[in-house]
Design an enzyme around this catalytic site. Structure first.
Site, PDB file in Angstrom:
ATOM      1  CB  SER A 182      -0.960  -0.048   1.195  1.00 48.01           C
ATOM      2  OG  SER A 182      -1.989   0.888   1.063  1.00 48.01           O
ATOM      3  CG  ASP A 238      -6.011  -4.517  -3.421  1.00 47.58           C
ATOM      4  OD1 ASP A 238      -6.246  -3.568  -2.647  1.00 47.58           O
ATOM      5  OD2 ASP A 238      -4.911  -5.094  -3.494  1.00 47.58           O
ATOM      6  CG  HIS A 274      -5.328  -2.984   0.595  1.00 48.83           C
ATOM      7  ND1 HIS A 274      -4.858  -2.498  -0.609  1.00 48.83           N
ATOM      8  CD2 HIS A 274      -4.746  -2.215   1.557  1.00 48.83           C
ATOM      9  CE1 HIS A 274      -4.040  -1.478  -0.384  1.00 48.83           C
ATOM     10  NE2 HIS A 274      -3.948  -1.290   0.913  1.00 48.83           N
TER      11      HIS A 274
END
Length: 319
Positions: A112, A252, A279
């Site tokens: 991320s 995601d 995610h």
């Protein structure tokens, strides 16, 4: 597995702060023939390394896994000066950690925000970075917000109404807003019915010490009002010249469209959309996810990596 914790002195703003790190597996800098270690960069910005603990299994392959809590996060120092929370601070910190641990050659995994940080670091053209894994990360926050709001539009109407009402009123710290966000997170951040303790710990830290996240990002994944809102390095991705794997989950919040932007911009990058994952696909399917990472790193180490040949390597699904 050998586990060693420590701290690195990080000179910042005229003072020395302490960055906490953990090495899983024996760290032997310079050992001939030893696999290069994997440095793991957590997300947020402002989260902790905890939610990535399943990646400690990398050490079982003979490759050391190195985690650290970025400044203002977790077990590292938590300065009060919000002017520190910039991309430049965290790029510099990565270099300091690397130098302290003697990592002349390494692989970098960024999750991320950590993948954003990895790409920013790669753009400084550092020597000795054998490869990079960009996991569920955008190269453009405007695209991230657009995609997040597209996903948000599929939420139940009452959830959308709650989100809109609190954002308009500036009451995003209200528990009702946080509950509404959780509906989104359960669909696109971690789809397990019960989140493991190591994931919960990262969210608890963000709830109790969310200054870095609030300063740089804002109150939620789709309501980005901090300075990152205009961050976009898409046009510079072509400057990255290291073997790269871009991986994200089927569901995601870093959507397949985001994956295509990043993987299409980095020359020769492999792209994987992890089936059934969101995610935190590394949490939802730790063994399968680890297999993808280890396969990529092993091919790079053996000189068998060929740009864009993810499908031939048996990866679950590729572009």
């Amino acid at each position: 597995m050998e586990v060693r914790d420590g701290t690195v002195a990080f000179p910042i703003d005229g003072e020395e702060a302490e960055t906490w790190y953990r090495v899983t597996g024996e760290l032997r800098p310079g050992d001939a023939g030893a696999p290069a270690p994997l440095v793991v960069l957590h997300g947020g910005p402002g989260a902790t390394h905890d939610y990535l603990e399943s990646l400690e299994a990398m050490a079982e392959t003979g490759r050391r896994a190195i985690f650290y809590d970025q400044l203002g996060c977790g077990k590292s120092d938590l300065p009060d000066d919000t002017s520190l929370w910039t991309v430049e601070t965290f790029v510099e910190e990565l270099g300091v950690v690397r130098e302290y641990l003697g990592l002349d050659r390494l692989h970098i995994f960024g999750s991320s925000w950590g993948g954003m940080l990895a790409m920013e670091y790669a753009l400084t053209q550092p020597e000795g970075v054998a490869s990079m894994i960009v996991a569920s990360s955008p190269s453009s926050i405007p695209q991230w917000v657009a995609e997040a709001n597209r996903l948000r539009a599929d939420l139940p109407e009452d959830v959308q109404e709650t989100l809109n009402r609190h954002e308009a009123a500036g009451t995003t710290s209200d528990p009702e807003y946080e509950e509404a966000c959780l509906v989104f997170y359960k669909r696109h951040v971690c789809r397990l019915p019960e989140w493991p303790d190591y994931v919960v710990r990262s969210f608890q830290f963000l709830e109790e010490h969310g200054v870095v996240y609030q300063t740089m990002n804002g109150p939620s994944e789709f309501h980005v009002i901090g300075p990152l809102k205009d961050w976009d390095i898409t046009e510079r991705l072509g400057e990255i010249r290291i073997p790269t794997l871009v991986i994200s989950g089927e569901f995601d919040e870093a959507t397949p469209a985001i994956n295509r932007t990043v993987s299409g911009g980095i020359p020769g990058a492999e792209s994987v959309i992890y089936p059934g994952g969101s995610h935190m696909a590394h949490v939802e399917d730790p063994e399968g996810y680890m297999g993808v990472l280890d396969g990529f790193l092993t091919r790079v180490e053996k000189g068998a990596w060929t740009p864009g040949e993810a499908a031939a390597a048996g990866i679950p699904e590729s572009r």
